[in-house]
Write a protein that holds these residues in place. Structure first.
Motif, PDB file in Angstrom:
ATOM      1  N   LEU A 229       0.805  -1.216   0.000  1.00  0.00           N
ATOM      2  CA  LEU A 229       0.000   0.000   0.000  1.00  0.00           C
ATOM      3  C   LEU A 229       0.841   1.270   0.000  1.00  0.00           C
ATOM      4  O   LEU A 229       0.490   2.249  -0.657  1.00  0.00           O
ATOM      5  CB  LEU A 229      -0.941   0.018   1.208  1.00  0.00           C
ATOM      6  N   PHE A 230       1.950   1.251   0.737  1.00  0.00           N
ATOM      7  CA  PHE A 230       2.705   2.487   0.940  1.00  0.00           C
ATOM      8  C   PHE A 230       4.088   2.500   0.298  1.00  0.00           C
ATOM      9  O   PHE A 230       4.770   3.522   0.299  1.00  0.00           O
ATOM     10  CB  PHE A 230       2.840   2.765   2.443  1.00  0.00           C
TER      11      PHE A 230
ATOM     12  N   SER B 147       7.453  11.351   5.769  1.00  0.00           N
ATOM     13  CA  SER B 147       6.165  10.998   5.184  1.00  0.00           C
ATOM     14  C   SER B 147       6.001  11.639   3.813  1.00  0.00           C
ATOM     15  O   SER B 147       6.726  12.567   3.448  1.00  0.00           O
ATOM     16  CB  SER B 147       5.028  11.460   6.100  1.00  0.00           C
ATOM     17  N   LYS B 148       5.033  11.129   3.058  1.00  0.00           N
ATOM     18  CA  LYS B 148       4.692  11.686   1.753  1.00  0.00           C
ATOM     19  C   LYS B 148       3.211  12.037   1.738  1.00  0.00           C
ATOM     20  O   LYS B 148       2.364  11.208   2.075  1.00  0.00           O
ATOM     21  CB  LYS B 148       4.989  10.677   0.631  1.00  0.00           C
ATOM     22  N   LYS B 149       2.910  13.272   1.376  1.00  0.00           N
ATOM     23  CA  LYS B 149       1.520  13.687   1.272  1.00  0.00           C
ATOM     24  C   LYS B 149       0.876  13.007   0.062  1.00  0.00           C
ATOM     25  O   LYS B 149       1.504  12.877  -0.994  1.00  0.00           O
ATOM     26  CB  LYS B 149       1.421  15.209   1.110  1.00  0.00           C
TER      27      LYS B 149
ATOM     28  N   ARG C  22      -4.953   5.052   9.392  1.00  0.00           N
ATOM     29  CA  ARG C  22      -3.974   6.110   9.648  1.00  0.00           C
ATOM     30  C   ARG C  22      -3.692   6.913   8.368  1.00  0.00           C
ATOM     31  O   ARG C  22      -3.631   8.145   8.400  1.00  0.00           O
ATOM     32  CB  ARG C  22      -2.682   5.507  10.183  1.00  0.00           C
ATOM     33  N   ALA C  23      -3.552   6.223   7.244  1.00  0.00           N
ATOM     34  CA  ALA C  23      -3.285   6.908   5.976  1.00  0.00           C
ATOM     35  C   ALA C  23      -4.456   7.796   5.573  1.00  0.00           C
ATOM     36  O   ALA C  23      -4.263   8.915   5.086  1.00  0.00           O
ATOM     37  CB  ALA C  23      -3.000   5.881   4.881  1.00  0.00           C
TER      38      ALA C  23
ATOM     39  N   GLU D  38      -1.460  11.033   4.403  1.00  0.00           N
ATOM     40  CA  GLU D  38      -0.038  10.890   4.123  1.00  0.00           C
ATOM     41  C   GLU D  38       0.377   9.451   4.360  1.00  0.00           C
ATOM     42  O   GLU D  38      -0.292   8.714   5.088  1.00  0.00           O
ATOM     43  CB  GLU D  38       0.802  11.843   4.971  1.00  0.00           C
ATOM     44  N   ILE D  39       1.460   9.061   3.730  1.00  0.00           N
ATOM     45  CA  ILE D  39       1.943   7.688   3.854  1.00  0.00           C
ATOM     46  C   ILE D  39       3.395   7.694   4.312  1.00  0.00           C
ATOM     47  O   ILE D  39       4.120   8.671   4.096  1.00  0.00           O
ATOM     48  CB  ILE D  39       1.813   6.925   2.518  1.00  0.00           C
ATOM     49  N   PHE D  40       3.802   6.601   4.929  1.00  0.00           N
ATOM     50  CA  PHE D  40       5.182   6.417   5.337  1.00  0.00           C
ATOM     51  C   PHE D  40       5.728   5.176   4.637  1.00  0.00           C
ATOM     52  O   PHE D  40       5.424   4.053   5.035  1.00  0.00           O
ATOM     53  CB  PHE D  40       5.281   6.227   6.859  1.00  0.00           C
TER      54      PHE D  40
END
Length: 447
Positions: free
Chosen positions: A209-210, A269-271, A254-255, A260-262
């Motif tokens: 997913l991330f 993190s990335k928006k 959480r996402a 945002e993802i880690f």
């Protein structure tokens, strides 16, 4: 995720191209005609890389067949035998462009990028004229009240950045609804990425997913984008969300909350900007009550609920669906079935569809293959006794107790032929009978 077909009789080339494009595409490969026939049945590609010489078969013939079934798909021809004549011929038959072997991967990537841009522009033109009443590139077929309600809901939410939860039985067309929302809305020029939540193993959820960074774990030799990042600015379709395990639910929530993802192994993190459309064949409110699905995640997903009716709830649409599947079968199997009789339609309407539209589709394909009259009548359709107590599956032949031996044999032969795409020699080998016997039995069934 977009689907890429790689059609080449050299396995090494297929494997190399799969490795090169698997981050952006769900890759399907075919090295021979059996694999090609199975691949093209039921899979709608976004892009096709096609060898001009596929063993002893002309790639131009395969190109023509692909374009008949999927007129809008972008096909790039690959060949080591490049001539002006063959290039022109390929483009005349609908190929987007032509690239010579040995392949230069950078050149191919650039060509694929241009093909995607062309495809987006073409899709935009098509969708400007899109009508839900007519099945086109992503259509939903039906005119009953319940189906029109689905159309109305799609119209209402297509331009709104709200999360949508699509519920309905397996085989009802939930992904088509998700695609209709995406490709008719403001994000239609951006990616549509689909992921089967129930198929993600718990230990791979973060990387799938991330994504992950280079060196995040043993074997991570380069960074890889996850499904969220691939869908950025577009739509992420979370299919079978009800199958997601609790650990995955926490990560997903959480996402969605933080937008945002880690990436695994990352330091920041990335928006992300994605629209979430989820789908399930389960009653999620009941799953919440019984503690199998998080209440907070359910509320975040269920902003706009859309219910897709089962085929049993809209049997008045069966004639429209049958007409569509007959046309599709004619193209897929090079047939010329013209119509279906009223008696055959009544037989189809009286059936209880455990497998929904997917089950009806398989029945029509089978009937078309075995019709020797140019049309479908009752004799072309197998006994459709109610299957309420039988689990429906494409790989299982449900035969109820009390079925006559002759009818059971007929069902077995028909389903086996369907499985091998009508290849009587292969079906005979599987069943342990002679090819002559199978020809005789099929002729006897439908004469």
């Amino acid at each position: 995720m977009k689907k890429l077909f790689i059609i080449d009789d050299e396995k090494s080339i297929c494997n190399a191209l799969k490795y090169a494009f698997e981050d952006e595409y769900e890759v399907f490969m075919a090295n021979n005609m059996d694999e090609f026939n199975k691949m093209i049945k039921g899979n709608r590609p976004s892009l096709v890389l096609l060898d001009l010489r596929f063993g002893s078969i002309s790639g131009l013939d395969l190109l023509e067949r692909i374009k008949k079934i999927y007129p809008d798909v972008v096909v790039i021809i690959m060949t080591a035998y490049g001539t002006i004549e063959s290039s022109i011929q390929a483009i005349k038959k609908g190929a987007y462009d032509y690239i010579l072997k040995p392949l230069n991967l950078d050149d191919l990537r650039e060509l694929v990028k241009k093909a995607e841009q062309y495809q987006n522009i073409h899709k935009k033109i098509m969708l400007d004229n899109y009508s839900f009443e007519e099945e086109k590139d992503i259509g939903i077929i039906g005119k009953t009240v319940k189906v029109k309600k689905v159309y109305e809901m799609v119209e209402r939410v297509k331009n709104l950045d709200v999360n949508v939860l699509i519920q309905g039985e397996s085989g009802t067309g939930k992904e088509l609804v998700a695609m209709a929302i995406h490709y008719n809305g403001t994000r239609k020029d951006r990616p549509f990425v689909a992921v089967n939540c129930g198929a993600i193993p718990e230990h791979l959820v973060e990387s799938e997913l991330f994504g992950y960074e280079k060196g995040a774990f043993t074997g991570a030799n380069e960074s890889k984008k996850g499904r969220f990042e691939l869908a950025n600015k577009g739509t992420l379709f979370l299919d079978e969300i009800g199958e997601m395990n609790p650990y995955c639910q926490v990560k997903l929530l959480r996402a969605l909350q933080q937008r945002e993802i880690f990436p695994l192994g990352g330091t920041s993190s990335k928006k992300i900007d994605v629209r979430i459309i989820a789908a399930t064949n389960k009653d999620l409110s009941k799953e919440v009550e019984e503690g199998r699905f998080r209440k907070d995640l359910f509320f975040r997903l269920n902003v706009v609920p859309i219910y897709v009716p089962s085929l049993n709830e809209r049997k008045e649409d069966i004639p429209l669906l049958v007409e569509h599947f007959i046309k599709k079968a004619n193209l897929m199997y090079n047939l010329s079935i013209k119509e279906i009789t009223e008696g055959a339609l009544e037989k189809l309407k009286s059936h209880n569809y455990i497998g929904n539209i997917r089950e009806l589709e398989n029945i029509i394909y089978r009937a078309c293959i075995f019709s020797s009259k140019g049309f479908i009548d009752e004799t072309c359709i197998p006994d459709l006794s109610p299957l309420d107590e039988v689990y429906y599956d494409e790989d299982i032949i449900p035969i109820k107790l009390g079925t006559k031996l002759e009818e059971a044999e007929k069902q077995l032969i028909i389903n086996t032929l369907d499985y091998v795409d009508g290849n009587k020699a292969k079906a005979a080998r599987i069943l342990g009978i002679s090819e002559r016997s199978i020809h005789y039995k099929v002729k006897n069934y439908f004469d």
